[in-house]
Design a protein around this motif. Structure first.
Motif, PDB file in Angstrom:
ATOM      1  N   VAL A   1       0.831  -1.205   0.000  1.00 28.68           N
ATOM      2  CA  VAL A   1       0.000   0.000   0.000  1.00 28.68           C
ATOM      3  C   VAL A   1       0.864   1.254   0.000  1.00 28.68           C
ATOM      4  CG1 VAL A   1      -0.309   0.057   2.514  1.00 28.68           C
ATOM      5  CG2 VAL A   1      -1.967   1.165   1.053  1.00 28.68           C
ATOM      6  N   TYR A   2       1.933   1.262   0.763  1.00 25.90           N
ATOM      7  CA  TYR A   2       2.783   2.452   0.790  1.00 25.90           C
ATOM      8  C   TYR A   2       3.534   2.636  -0.529  1.00 25.90           C
ATOM      9  CZ  TYR A   2       2.034   3.481   5.733  1.00 25.90           C
ATOM     10  OH  TYR A   2       1.483   3.838   6.940  1.00 25.90           O
ATOM     11  N   LEU A   3       3.976   1.541  -1.125  1.00 27.23           N
ATOM     12  CA  LEU A   3       4.697   1.643  -2.393  1.00 27.23           C
ATOM     13  C   LEU A   3       3.782   2.143  -3.506  1.00 27.23           C
ATOM     14  CD1 LEU A   3       7.204   1.169  -4.135  1.00 27.23           C
ATOM     15  CD2 LEU A   3       6.484  -1.224  -4.380  1.00 27.23           C
ATOM     16  N   ILE A   4       2.595   1.563  -3.637  1.00 26.62           N
ATOM     17  CA  ILE A   4       1.670   1.985  -4.690  1.00 26.62           C
ATOM     18  C   ILE A   4       1.252   3.435  -4.482  1.00 26.62           C
ATOM     19  CG2 ILE A   4      -0.671   1.644  -5.593  1.00 26.62           C
ATOM     20  CD1 ILE A   4      -0.220  -1.341  -5.373  1.00 26.62           C
ATOM     21  N   ARG A   5       0.985   3.807  -3.254  1.00 25.11           N
ATOM     22  CA  ARG A   5       0.587   5.190  -2.997  1.00 25.11           C
ATOM     23  C   ARG A   5       1.701   6.171  -3.349  1.00 25.11           C
ATOM     24  NH1 ARG A   5      -2.131   6.089   2.696  1.00 25.11           N
ATOM     25  NH2 ARG A   5       0.011   6.243   3.415  1.00 25.11           N
ATOM     26  N   GLU A   6       2.949   5.787  -3.089  1.00 25.51           N
ATOM     27  CA  GLU A   6       4.076   6.653  -3.446  1.00 25.51           C
ATOM     28  C   GLU A   6       4.217   6.778  -4.961  1.00 25.51           C
ATOM     29  OE1 GLU A   6       7.542   8.998  -3.458  1.00 25.51           O
ATOM     30  OE2 GLU A   6       5.950   8.702  -1.983  1.00 25.51           O
ATOM     31  N   LEU A   7       4.071   5.670  -5.687  1.00 28.72           N
ATOM     32  CA  LEU A   7       4.171   5.728  -7.149  1.00 28.72           C
ATOM     33  C   LEU A   7       3.053   6.572  -7.741  1.00 28.72           C
ATOM     34  CD1 LEU A   7       5.128   2.016  -7.937  1.00 28.72           C
ATOM     35  CD2 LEU A   7       6.647   4.007  -7.852  1.00 28.72           C
ATOM     36  N   LEU A   8       1.864   6.500  -7.160  1.00 27.25           N
ATOM     37  CA  LEU A   8       0.757   7.343  -7.621  1.00 27.25           C
ATOM     38  C   LEU A   8       1.028   8.819  -7.307  1.00 27.25           C
ATOM     39  CD1 LEU A   8      -2.249   5.099  -6.548  1.00 27.25           C
ATOM     40  CD2 LEU A   8      -1.645   5.709  -8.898  1.00 27.25           C
ATOM     41  N   ARG A   9       1.571   9.070  -6.131  1.00 30.31           N
ATOM     42  CA  ARG A   9       1.882  10.462  -5.759  1.00 30.31           C
ATOM     43  C   ARG A   9       2.864  11.080  -6.749  1.00 30.31           C
ATOM     44  NH1 ARG A   9       5.645  13.460  -3.714  1.00 30.31           N
ATOM     45  NH2 ARG A   9       7.117  11.711  -3.624  1.00 30.31           N
ATOM     46  N   ARG A  10       3.791  10.291  -7.230  1.00 30.09           N
ATOM     47  CA  ARG A  10       4.815  10.800  -8.150  1.00 30.09           C
ATOM     48  C   ARG A  10       4.251  11.191  -9.509  1.00 30.09           C
ATOM     49  NH1 ARG A  10      10.633   8.094  -7.297  1.00 30.09           N
ATOM     50  NH2 ARG A  10      10.732   8.279  -5.018  1.00 30.09           N
ATOM     51  N   ILE A  11       3.101  10.621  -9.866  1.00 28.38           N
ATOM     52  CA  ILE A  11       2.479  11.024 -11.135  1.00 28.38           C
ATOM     53  C   ILE A  11       1.298  11.962 -10.890  1.00 28.38           C
ATOM     54  CG2 ILE A  11       3.270   8.983 -12.388  1.00 28.38           C
ATOM     55  CD1 ILE A  11       0.508   7.749 -12.037  1.00 28.38           C
ATOM     56  N   GLY A  12       1.219  12.467  -9.660  1.00 26.14           N
ATOM     57  CA  GLY A  12       0.221  13.487  -9.348  1.00 26.14           C
ATOM     58  C   GLY A  12      -1.181  12.981  -9.129  1.00 26.14           C
ATOM     59  N   VAL A  13      -1.317  11.729  -8.687  1.00 24.33           N
ATOM     60  CA  VAL A  13      -2.645  11.138  -8.485  1.00 24.33           C
ATOM     61  C   VAL A  13      -2.854  10.849  -7.006  1.00 24.33           C
ATOM     62  CG1 VAL A  13      -4.171   9.206  -9.021  1.00 24.33           C
ATOM     63  CG2 VAL A  13      -2.640  10.113 -10.783  1.00 24.33           C
ATOM     64  N   ALA A  14      -3.948  11.357  -6.443  1.00 23.78           N
ATOM     65  CA  ALA A  14      -4.294  11.082  -5.051  1.00 23.78           C
ATOM     66  C   ALA A  14      -4.976   9.727  -4.949  1.00 23.78           C
ATOM     67  CB  ALA A  14      -5.207  12.175  -4.506  1.00 23.78           C
ATOM     68  N   ALA A  15      -4.628   8.963  -3.916  1.00 24.22           N
ATOM     69  CA  ALA A  15      -5.172   7.615  -3.759  1.00 24.22           C
ATOM     70  C   ALA A  15      -6.067   7.527  -2.539  1.00 24.22           C
ATOM     71  CB  ALA A  15      -4.038   6.599  -3.642  1.00 24.22           C
ATOM     72  N   SER A  16      -7.262   6.945  -2.730  1.00 23.71           N
ATOM     73  CA  SER A  16      -8.138   6.579  -1.620  1.00 23.71           C
ATOM     74  C   SER A  16      -7.953   5.084  -1.403  1.00 23.71           C
ATOM     75  CB  SER A  16      -9.602   6.882  -1.962  1.00 23.71           C
ATOM     76  OG  SER A  16      -9.777   8.252  -2.248  1.00 23.71           O
ATOM     77  N   THR A  17      -7.364   4.698  -0.282  1.00 24.30           N
ATOM     78  CA  THR A  17      -6.974   3.304  -0.073  1.00 24.30           C
ATOM     79  C   THR A  17      -7.888   2.605   0.932  1.00 24.30           C
ATOM     80  OG1 THR A  17      -5.347   4.112   1.529  1.00 24.30           O
ATOM     81  CG2 THR A  17      -4.566   3.642  -0.690  1.00 24.30           C
TER      82      THR A  17
END
Length: 259
Positions: A171-187
């Motif tokens: 969860v932390y890895l995917i959220r970080e990769l999404l953050r890097r492309i400017g996408v907010a994640a609801s987990t």
């Protein structure tokens, strides 16, 4: 035109893999094909060729782009190097005939060994669901993809070493990769708990350790890990910001999941 949110469903371990396969079957039955804004990802660990051959067939086929198997079969060949690199490893995990491969540390070792493959697999798939091609394909189904971020669901059984050992890192890895492309994640986490009488010493330890970690980080305690030279996570945000559900394997009518 119906507005929909991009969605990622991550299945960890065999229960997670089968849950995603059931979901894919429902999607194909409803829409006569895939939803391009829905990303299905599954991760398992292979530590025994014979055990892999005994797995029951899936209810719906998963594509190579939807499943990544982390191979731990020959890890004992590099025991000296790996023990030095990962000092948190229990001593028994890397034995050639180890009975500790059912421990969560073995699954986390597989995750770390294959981190480069993991990062590439995730980045390639994440790019696809946010592409113009995916949006256009959804419009043809009268579904308009919104810009309100992405919903990410994690599905696993906590007595499973893969589910127990990898859910936090994933969860932390995917959220970080999404953050890097400017996408907010609801987990959101959806985790299955076994019946108490089904637990043994190892699976019980997997559940207990997972729940302790979950409680610790849902309280806002810091999570820090350097996954690759280019990817480091340092976060005090709880892993599941849209809820975490602990699910029994029996419903109120005493029907087992998957029956």
């Amino acid at each position: 035109m119906i507005n929909v949110q991009p969605t990622i469903v991550v299945g960890l371990g065999e229960v997670g893999r089968r849950s995603v396969a059931y979901l894919k079957r429902r999607v194909y039955e409803t829409y006569q094909g895939p939803l391009e804004s829905m990303l299905l990802l599954t991760f398992t660990v292979k530590d025994d060729d014979k055990a892999a051959a005994r797995k029951a067939p899936l209810p719906f086929e998963l594509l190579p782009s939807e499943h990544l198997e982390l191979d731990l079969t020959d890890a004992h060949l590099g025991a000296g190097f790996l023990t030095e690199k990962f000092p948190w490893l229990p001593t028994g995990v890397l034995g050639a005939d180890s009975t500790d491969r059912d421990a969560r540390a073995a699954s986390r070792l597989a995750f770390m060994i294959h981190m480069d493959d993991m990062a590439s697999f995730l980045q390639e798939n994440l790019r696809h669901i946010f592409s113009a091609e995916a949006r256009d394909a959804m419009l043809e189904k009268d579904l308009e993809v919104g810009h309100q971020g992405v919903a990410v669901y994690f599905v696993a059984a906590l007595d499973d070493p893969v589910g127990s050992g990898l859910f936090l890192d994933m969860v932390y890895l995917i959220r970080e990769l999404l953050r890097r492309i400017g996408v907010a994640a609801s987990t959101t986490g959806i985790f299955f708990l076994p019946e108490p009488e089904a637990l043994n010493e190892v699976s019980g330890a997997n559940v207990y350790a997972a729940l302790k970690e979950l409680d610790h980080h849902m309280g806002g305690n810091r999570f820090v890990h350097k996954y690759t030279p280019m990817v480091t996570v340092d976060s005090t945000i709880p892993p599941f910001n849209h809820g975490c559900f602990l699910v029994d394997t029996m419903n109120e009518e005493q029907i087992a999941l998957g029956k």
